[in-house]
Enzyme design. Structure first.
Site, PDB file in Angstrom:
ATOM      1  N   CYS A 116       0.500   3.499   2.770  1.00 27.14           N
ATOM      2  CA  CYS A 116       1.194   2.918   4.140  1.00 27.14           C
ATOM      3  C   CYS A 116       2.564   3.056   4.075  1.00 27.14           C
ATOM      4  O   CYS A 116       3.003   3.752   5.233  1.00 27.14           O
ATOM      5  CB  CYS A 116       0.701   1.654   4.137  1.00 27.14           C
ATOM      6  SG  CYS A 116      -1.062   1.178   4.199  1.00 27.14           S
ATOM      7  N   CYS A 171       0.989  -1.130   0.068  1.00 19.35           N
ATOM      8  CA  CYS A 171      -0.148   0.090  -0.029  1.00 19.35           C
ATOM      9  C   CYS A 171       0.861   1.379  -0.135  1.00 19.35           C
ATOM     10  O   CYS A 171       1.569   1.628   0.968  1.00 19.35           O
ATOM     11  CB  CYS A 171      -0.902  -0.001   1.242  1.00 19.35           C
ATOM     12  SG  CYS A 171      -1.641   1.571   1.599  1.00 19.35           S
TER      13      CYS A 171
END
Length: 126
Positions: free
Chosen positions: A46, A43
């Site tokens: 993230c 991600c």
């Protein structure tokens, strides 16, 4: 001061959260995508947030539990029936998400990269 706990997947998260003592210190959960072989999450949001959150937590002088929760790989997370999305205590819509357990405060997505918002999660503590 900060006690770090790594939780892998929904079942591990649920077991840990269900076993928490209601009189315990403050618990913050950080939900992120599974790490790839290179050590970073699949991600991109993230990947951007994690170093900021980790640095903030390493400098925090409060007695809290910081749970790093791996929500799974991309297909698991993208499934609308993913238990992190459907659990009524969480109802996650995006990752990364930071949740103050048993509270109303949460940061989602790019909010997790803002140190001033991270600081707000810890205001009014004992």
């Amino acid at each position: 001061m900060v006690t770090k706990v790594d939780l892998n997947g929904y079942d591990e998260f649920k077991r840990y959260a269900d076993a928490l003592d209601p009189k315990r210190k403050k618990v913050i959960f950080y939900f992120s995508g599974t790490k790839l072989d290179n050590g970073t999450s699949w991600c991109p949001d993230c990947v951007e947030a994690e170093p900021i959150v980790k640095t903030f937590m390493s400098q925090l002088k409060k007695d809290v539990i910081f749970g790093y929760v791996d929500v799974g790989d991309r297909p698991t997370w993208k499934d609308m029936n993913c238990p992190f999305r459907t659990d009524p205590r969480l109802k996650l819509m995006v990752i990364p998400t930071i949740v103050v357990w048993k509270g109303v405060q949460r940061l989602e997505g790019s909010q997790c990269t803002k140190v001033d918002l991270l600081q707000m999660l810890f205001e009014d503590d004992d």
